[in-house]
Design a protein around this motif. Structure first.
Motif, PDB file in Angstrom:
ATOM      1  N   GLY A 165       0.766  -1.224   0.000  1.00  0.00           N
ATOM      2  CA  GLY A 165       0.000   0.000   0.000  1.00  0.00           C
ATOM      3  C   GLY A 165       0.804   1.285   0.000  1.00  0.00           C
ATOM      4  O   GLY A 165       2.026   1.294  -0.168  1.00  0.00           O
ATOM      5  N   MET A 166       0.086   2.396   0.228  1.00  0.00           N
ATOM      6  CA  MET A 166       0.622   3.751   0.120  1.00  0.00           C
ATOM      7  C   MET A 166       1.056   4.346   1.452  1.00  0.00           C
ATOM      8  O   MET A 166       1.508   5.489   1.502  1.00  0.00           O
ATOM      9  CB  MET A 166      -0.418   4.657  -0.526  1.00  0.00           C
ATOM     10  N   LEU A 167       0.899   3.625   2.559  1.00  0.00           N
ATOM     11  CA  LEU A 167       1.425   4.021   3.869  1.00  0.00           C
ATOM     12  C   LEU A 167       1.083   5.475   4.228  1.00  0.00           C
ATOM     13  O   LEU A 167       1.967   6.345   4.272  1.00  0.00           O
ATOM     14  CB  LEU A 167       2.947   3.816   3.912  1.00  0.00           C
ATOM     15  N   PRO A 168      -0.177   5.769   4.527  1.00  0.00           N
ATOM     16  CA  PRO A 168      -0.567   7.146   4.846  1.00  0.00           C
ATOM     17  C   PRO A 168       0.250   7.766   5.972  1.00  0.00           C
ATOM     18  O   PRO A 168       0.471   8.988   5.977  1.00  0.00           O
ATOM     19  CB  PRO A 168      -2.045   7.008   5.240  1.00  0.00           C
ATOM     20  N   PHE A 169       0.730   6.968   6.918  1.00  0.00           N
ATOM     21  CA  PHE A 169       1.457   7.508   8.067  1.00  0.00           C
ATOM     22  C   PHE A 169       2.762   8.194   7.663  1.00  0.00           C
ATOM     23  O   PHE A 169       3.315   8.997   8.419  1.00  0.00           O
ATOM     24  CB  PHE A 169       1.737   6.412   9.091  1.00  0.00           C
ATOM     25  N   VAL A 170       3.258   7.887   6.465  1.00  0.00           N
ATOM     26  CA  VAL A 170       4.501   8.512   6.008  1.00  0.00           C
ATOM     27  C   VAL A 170       4.344  10.028   5.897  1.00  0.00           C
ATOM     28  O   VAL A 170       5.312  10.783   6.075  1.00  0.00           O
ATOM     29  CB  VAL A 170       4.937   7.897   4.658  1.00  0.00           C
ATOM     30  N   PHE A 171       3.125  10.491   5.642  1.00  0.00           N
ATOM     31  CA  PHE A 171       2.884  11.918   5.460  1.00  0.00           C
ATOM     32  C   PHE A 171       2.449  12.608   6.760  1.00  0.00           C
ATOM     33  O   PHE A 171       2.191  13.809   6.755  1.00  0.00           O
ATOM     34  CB  PHE A 171       1.824  12.118   4.378  1.00  0.00           C
ATOM     35  N   GLU A 172       2.384  11.862   7.848  1.00  0.00           N
ATOM     36  CA  GLU A 172       1.978  12.453   9.116  1.00  0.00           C
ATOM     37  C   GLU A 172       3.160  13.103   9.818  1.00  0.00           C
ATOM     38  O   GLU A 172       4.316  12.701   9.641  1.00  0.00           O
ATOM     39  CB  GLU A 172       1.365  11.373  10.019  1.00  0.00           C
ATOM     40  N   ASP A 173       2.858  14.119  10.636  1.00  0.00           N
ATOM     41  CA  ASP A 173       3.905  14.749  11.438  1.00  0.00           C
ATOM     42  C   ASP A 173       4.593  13.699  12.309  1.00  0.00           C
ATOM     43  O   ASP A 173       3.937  12.823  12.878  1.00  0.00           O
ATOM     44  CB  ASP A 173       3.304  15.840  12.329  1.00  0.00           C
ATOM     45  N   GLY A 174       5.893  13.819  12.425  1.00  0.00           N
ATOM     46  CA  GLY A 174       6.643  12.913  13.287  1.00  0.00           C
ATOM     47  C   GLY A 174       7.107  11.639  12.628  1.00  0.00           C
ATOM     48  O   GLY A 174       7.774  10.819  13.270  1.00  0.00           O
ATOM     49  N   PHE A 175       6.796  11.460  11.331  1.00  0.00           N
ATOM     50  CA  PHE A 175       7.274  10.244  10.673  1.00  0.00           C
ATOM     51  C   PHE A 175       8.797  10.205  10.647  1.00  0.00           C
ATOM     52  O   PHE A 175       9.458  11.219  10.422  1.00  0.00           O
ATOM     53  CB  PHE A 175       6.739  10.161   9.244  1.00  0.00           C
ATOM     54  N   GLY A 176       9.348   9.023  10.856  1.00  0.00           N
ATOM     55  CA  GLY A 176      10.789   8.818  10.785  1.00  0.00           C
ATOM     56  C   GLY A 176      11.103   7.349  10.981  1.00  0.00           C
ATOM     57  O   GLY A 176      10.248   6.470  10.798  1.00  0.00           O
TER      58      GLY A 176
END
Length: 453
Positions: free
Chosen positions: A237-248
């Motif tokens: 999938g497209m991993l929506p969490f990658v675009f969230e603040d704090g991703f790393g």
């Protein structure tokens, strides 16, 4: 594949996060690793050769030894070859893959690709074997395809039907091109991941090359991309969490921990752990290895079993493209190197996609397998409306790198096949469909004449 030498045990989650940090490299050490798969077929009747048959996949591997390739064994079977240009490995149904060496520039990448194709074509001629550059077997059912003798594939074949309807198609009937790229820091990784993920549908569209299934048009331009929509939602999938603040690094590690396991490799064999939790493994509570904790090799093996559109290991993998001919093998790394390896290009690409909403990104991804460049763009218009702009950004990034070959050429020429696709208005699959409905007269066997290496 891991080795049997003793490895340090993972004692904390910090070690998982540190595994990504160890991938950080200064810009002068950034490299390009290109992987490309192709279908293997018998020239006599177009069947897919088995591993054991005379002139089959095992013989093909052996025929590469005179070029300096060394066999890699799993048990008694040669399942890969290792050499100066990286490694040659087998996908589940015998698709032949070069995982290229990490190289400094695209001139070297394209030369490596050319050497590999010359070698396999020469070996294939002695065995009556050809190689097809498409994203999907155009005419083979699952039952017509062989299975390679690799332990991890047996586990995956058993598990795939439990979690999706098309996982076996992914394994047996698809080919891809991908490129592996470096990052300088966690922040650099994050920005490259976001740009790569947001624009992965454009790569899928430009490289769409799988319009046939079991002998006829399948209604898609990239059926290979469509297959991923119902392979295994827990690892794709497209991993929506990658675009969230704090991703790393930490957030990706948490995602990977939530991906169900496939296997653990011990003493030369794969232990079936399909569906089990790596979190339990960290606690020494994995049911198939009670009391044992994982090593970093186990973690790296596990990371290789997640299949999102962009994947993080100690580098970033761009995974959205169908397999295709020689010039597009060189064009895929050109696209992503141009976008991601020059700061000005990376910033410009991010400015283009940063305001897209999560739902819009997913909608674009969902539409691309059928519509390719005609997929609706977030904010209005179609994907083709930004394709030329993205290629201009990538071209500027390549020019800024100023990697010059002996003839005085920079790397910008490698992106030209993609510019031609945009100029023509037709992605490769549409061109194939025109041939099928036109001069081929519906005879799909003609694809072997026109899409082989």
């Amino acid at each position: 594949m891991t080795t049997d030498a003793p490895k340090p045990i993972i004692e904390s989650r910090d070690q998982l996060i540190e595994s990504f940090a160890r991938g950080e490299k200064p810009k002068d050490r950034w490299r390009i690793g290109t992987e490309h798969e192709k279908f293997v077929y018998a020239l006599s009747d177009h069947h897919a050769p088995s591993y054991d048959e005379p002139g089959g996949i095992r013989d093909l591997l052996s025929a590469l030894e005179p070029y300096g390739w060394k066999p890699v064994y799993e048990g008694d079977n040669v399942i890969a070859m290792s050499g100066a240009d990286g490694s040659i490995s087998l996908e589940p149904a015998g698709q032949f893959e070069l995982s290229g060496a990490p190289l400094d520039n695209l001139h070297q990448t394209c030369a490596e690709t050319g050497r590999h194709l010359e070698q396999v074509k020469a070996a294939g001629e002695t065995l009556g074997i050809g190689f097809l550059g498409l994203g999907m077997w155009p005419d083979k059912t699952r039952s017509e395809l062989p299975v390679m003798p690799k332990g991890r594939y047996a586990i995956m074949r058993s598990h795939m039907p439990r979690v999706g309807t098309m996982g076996l198609d992914m394994m047996l009937r698809t080919c891809t091109i991908q490129v592996n790229l470096d990052y300088a820091s966690e922040a650099d990784m994050v920005k490259k991941f976001r740009v790569g993920l947001a624009l992965q549908p454009l790569a899928t569209a430009l490289f769409a090359n799988s319009p046939f299934l079991e002998g006829k048009p399948n209604g898609y331009l990239s059926y290979r991309s469509h297959i991923w929509s119902d392979t295994d939602p827990a690892r794709t999938g497209m991993l929506p969490f990658v675009f969230e603040d704090g991703f790393g690094y930490e957030r990706y590690a948490e995602y990977a921990l939530d991906v169900p396991m496939y296997f653990v490799y011990r003493e030369g064999r794969y232990i079936d752990a399909a569906g089990l939790s790596f979190r339990d493994f960290l606690k020494g509570e994995l049911s198939v290895l009670p009391g044992e904790k994982p090593t970093l090799d186990d973690w790296n093996d596990h990371l290789s079993t997640a299949f999102p559109e962009v994947r993080l290991k100690t580098f970033l993998e761009m995974r959205g493209a169908d397999g295709g001919p020689w010039n597009r093998i060189c064009a895929l790394p050109a696209l992503w190197v141009g976008l991601l390896y020059d700061q000005g290009a990376l910033d410009a690409a991010w400015d283009l996609v940063r305001d897209w909403k999560i739902d819009d990104r997913q909608a674009l991804r969902d539409a691309v397998p059928k519509l390719a460049l005609d997929a609706p763009l977030p904010g209005g218009g179609r994907l083709r409306d930004i394709a030329g702009q993205v290629l201009d950004i990538a071209g500027a990034g390549l020019a800024a790198r100023a990697r010059i070959n002996g003839a005085g050429d920079d790397e910008t020429g490698f992106i030209e096949p993609l510019r031609e696709i945009v100029r023509s208005g037709k992605v490769p699959a549409e061109a194939l469909l025109d041939r099928y409905h036109g001069v081929w007269g519906g005879d799909l066997s003609m694809v072997y004449d026109e899409a082989s290496f």
